[in-house]
Design a protein around this motif. Structure first.
Motif, short mmCIF file in Angstrom:
data_model
loop_
_atom_site.label_atom_id
_atom_site.label_comp_id
_atom_site.label_asym_id
_atom_site.label_seq_id
_atom_site.Cartn_x
_atom_site.Cartn_y
_atom_site.Cartn_z
N SER A 109 -93.72 62.39 -39.29
CA SER A 109 -94.77 61.61 -38.63
C SER A 109 -95.87 62.52 -38.12
CB SER A 109 -94.19 60.81 -37.46
OG SER A 109 -93.83 61.67 -36.40
N MET A 110 -97.08 61.98 -38.01
CA MET A 110 -98.20 62.75 -37.48
C MET A 110 -97.87 63.29 -36.09
SD MET A 110 -101.19 63.12 -39.14
CE MET A 110 -101.91 62.57 -40.70
N ALA A 111 -97.25 62.44 -35.28
CA ALA A 111 -96.94 62.85 -33.91
C ALA A 111 -96.02 64.07 -33.90
CB ALA A 111 -96.29 61.69 -33.15
N ALA A 112 -94.97 64.05 -34.74
CA ALA A 112 -94.04 65.17 -34.78
C ALA A 112 -94.70 66.43 -35.33
CB ALA A 112 -92.83 64.81 -35.63
N LEU A 113 -95.51 66.28 -36.37
CA LEU A 113 -96.16 67.44 -36.95
C LEU A 113 -97.18 68.06 -36.00
CD1 LEU A 113 -96.57 66.11 -40.60
CD2 LEU A 113 -95.08 67.97 -39.85
N VAL A 114 -97.84 67.23 -35.21
CA VAL A 114 -98.75 67.76 -34.19
C VAL A 114 -97.96 68.54 -33.14
CG1 VAL A 114 -100.29 67.12 -32.29
CG2 VAL A 114 -100.57 66.06 -34.54
N LEU A 115 -96.80 68.02 -32.74
CA LEU A 115 -95.94 68.74 -31.80
C LEU A 115 -95.46 70.06 -32.38
CD1 LEU A 115 -93.72 65.89 -30.28
CD2 LEU A 115 -95.46 67.23 -29.09
N LEU A 116 -95.13 70.06 -33.66
CA LEU A 116 -94.66 71.29 -34.30
C LEU A 116 -95.70 72.40 -34.26
CD1 LEU A 116 -92.77 69.88 -37.43
CD2 LEU A 116 -91.77 71.30 -35.63
N GLU A 117 -96.99 72.01 -34.15
CA GLU A 117 -98.04 73.01 -34.07
C GLU A 117 -97.92 73.87 -32.81
OE1 GLU A 117 -100.96 73.93 -36.08
OE2 GLU A 117 -99.43 73.17 -37.44
N ARG A 118 -97.21 73.37 -31.79
CA ARG A 118 -97.03 74.14 -30.56
C ARG A 118 -96.04 75.28 -30.73
NH1 ARG A 118 -96.00 69.32 -26.10
NH2 ARG A 118 -97.87 68.05 -26.52
N LEU A 122 -91.70 81.07 -36.55
CA LEU A 122 -90.24 81.19 -36.64
C LEU A 122 -89.55 80.00 -36.00
CD1 LEU A 122 -89.18 84.90 -36.03
CD2 LEU A 122 -88.76 83.49 -38.06
N GLU A 123 -90.02 79.58 -34.82
CA GLU A 123 -89.43 78.41 -34.16
C GLU A 123 -89.56 77.18 -35.04
OE1 GLU A 123 -90.15 79.40 -29.40
OE2 GLU A 123 -91.66 78.32 -30.57
N ARG A 124 -90.71 77.05 -35.64
CA ARG A 124 -90.96 75.88 -36.49
C ARG A 124 -90.02 75.86 -37.69
NH1 ARG A 124 -96.95 73.49 -37.63
NH2 ARG A 124 -96.40 71.83 -39.08
N ALA A 125 -89.87 77.01 -38.33
CA ALA A 125 -88.98 77.10 -39.49
C ALA A 125 -87.54 76.81 -39.11
CB ALA A 125 -89.11 78.47 -40.14
N VAL A 126 -87.07 77.41 -38.01
CA VAL A 126 -85.70 77.20 -37.58
C VAL A 126 -85.48 75.73 -37.22
CG1 VAL A 126 -84.01 77.71 -35.75
CG2 VAL A 126 -85.32 79.57 -36.81
N PHE A 127 -86.42 75.13 -36.52
CA PHE A 127 -86.29 73.72 -36.14
C PHE A 127 -86.20 72.83 -37.38
CE2 PHE A 127 -87.93 69.52 -35.21
CZ PHE A 127 -87.24 69.17 -34.05
N VAL A 128 -87.07 73.08 -38.34
CA VAL A 128 -87.10 72.26 -39.57
C VAL A 128 -85.78 72.39 -40.32
CG1 VAL A 128 -88.14 72.06 -41.86
CG2 VAL A 128 -89.60 72.19 -39.83
N LEU A 129 -85.32 73.61 -40.50
CA LEU A 129 -84.08 73.81 -41.26
C LEU A 129 -82.87 73.22 -40.54
CD1 LEU A 129 -84.56 77.47 -42.56
CD2 LEU A 129 -84.85 75.34 -43.85
N ALA A 158 -87.31 75.46 -29.49
CA ALA A 158 -88.07 74.51 -30.30
C ALA A 158 -87.70 73.08 -29.95
CB ALA A 158 -87.81 74.77 -31.78
N ARG A 159 -86.42 72.81 -29.79
CA ARG A 159 -85.98 71.45 -29.46
C ARG A 159 -86.51 71.01 -28.10
NH1 ARG A 159 -80.90 72.29 -29.20
NH2 ARG A 159 -80.62 72.41 -31.46
N ARG A 160 -86.53 71.95 -27.16
CA ARG A 160 -87.05 71.63 -25.83
C ARG A 160 -88.53 71.24 -25.89
NH1 ARG A 160 -85.63 75.92 -23.42
NH2 ARG A 160 -87.60 77.06 -23.50
N HIS A 161 -89.31 72.02 -26.62
CA HIS A 161 -90.74 71.71 -26.76
C HIS A 161 -90.95 70.36 -27.44
CE1 HIS A 161 -92.36 75.38 -25.18
NE2 HIS A 161 -91.75 76.14 -26.07
#
Length: 313
Positions: A109-118, A122-129, A158-161
């Motif tokens: 979702s756009m909302a989740a992908l915007v949050l992932l920008e924060r 490395l955090e983003r990759a680990v969270f996605v996987l 990452a999960r906390r953010h």
């Protein structure tokens, strides 16, 4: 590599392409960059002298590393981006997994992908996987070349953010879709009252033009203001024969704005939860629309709409 081995490698890669693209898109937020990352992954796989025991593990690791490198270089461009930055709209996620359908739908979702920008790359990759695709920490550690303990810490941060920015109420899909139908009917009609009833009190409307298309100068906040902007924009678009094609955009109710000749003028997507539209996000930057079709000249469309409005007035 023999022809037989090469054919087997190609078939294996093609069977995993949907997964690889889906990993790359969630890390990068860009269809074109994700496709390039997948192509780079194929080139590396094709030239590998020995076949890996697990092509899925090998290819997932390669596409993740490529995506991390691309994201690191892209973050500077995004920091200098004109206006808000949104992901490139995605109409269909090619990877399907019934056991993880909820995670897959939410994460695109756009909302989740915007949050992932924060998050850091490395955090983003680990969270996605981990959170989206369910990879184990041992495999994630090998992929990002960090210890398992470090990966667990990255996942927690990452999960906390992500949790801090998520809505507390998940919408019922049927209720969401029914509300979206009512919203777009009111949008086309320019019905301020009907739109206001569907909007949350603190709703915000944000657009991504990247300085290359007509767009909101600043985010619009509040049900009354957003309703008035939407009520003006819907009839303005239809006055120049722009068709609102209702569809799913990044897993959420949305529309593609199609100008005459089928040209793509933009997309709009709704965040709906707790029985109201919480956010309205539009992407009109032509650089982000090419994968959907040939972009329209939205400056010309805007001029034509103003000309017609003056004549009618």
């Amino acid at each position: 590599m023999s022809e037989q081995t090469g054919n087997f490698a190609a078939e294996t890669f093609e069977s995993l392409r949907p997964l690889l693209f889906s990993i790359a898109y969630r890390i990068l937020g860009s269809v074109t960059e994700a496709e390039d990352a997948v192509q780079e992954t194929w080139l590396r796989y094709e030239t590998t002298e020995t076949r890996p025991d697990s092509p899925k593990a090998f290819l997932s690791a390669v596409v993740t590393r490529v995506s991390i490198d691309v994201l690191r270089s892209a973050r500077v461009r995004r920091e200098e981006y004109v206006g808000p930055w949104f992901p490139e709209p995605l109409l269909t996620d090619p990877y399907q997994d019934p056991e993880r359908s909820a995670e897959l739908a939410d994460s695109v979702s756009m909302a989740a992908l915007v949050l992932l920008e924060r998050l850091s790359p490395l955090e983003r990759a680990v969270f996605v996987l981990r959170e989206v695709f369910g990879f184990g920490f041992a495999e994630i550690a090998r992929t990002v070349e960090r210890s398992e303990a470090a990966c667990r810490q990255l996942a927690v941060r990452a999960r906390r953010h992500m949790d801090e920015g998520r809505p507390r109420f998940e919408p019922d899909r049927r209720e969401r879709d029914e509300l979206a139908v009512r919203f777009f009917e009111a949008f086309r009609a320019g019905d301020v009252g009907a739109l206001r009833e569907l909007l949350a009190a603190e709703v915000q409307m944000v657009g991504d033009g990247g300085g290359k298309a007509p767009n909101l100068a600043n985010p619009v906040r509040g049900a009354d203001k957003v309703a008035r902007v939407l009520a003006a924009f819907g009839p303005q678009a239809t006055s120049v024969d722009v068709v609102l094609e209702e569809t799913v955009v990044n897993g959420q109710p949305g529309v593609i704005f199609r100008a005459p000749g089928g040209l793509i003028a933009g997309t709009l997507v709704l965040d709906i939860y707790d029985g109201r539209v919480q956010a309205v996000r539009s992407v009109v930057n032509p650089d982000k629309l090419g994968h959907l079709g040939e972009p329209a000249d939205t400056w010309a469309l805007k001029d034509e709409a103003f000309r017609k409005r003056r004549l009618d007035g």
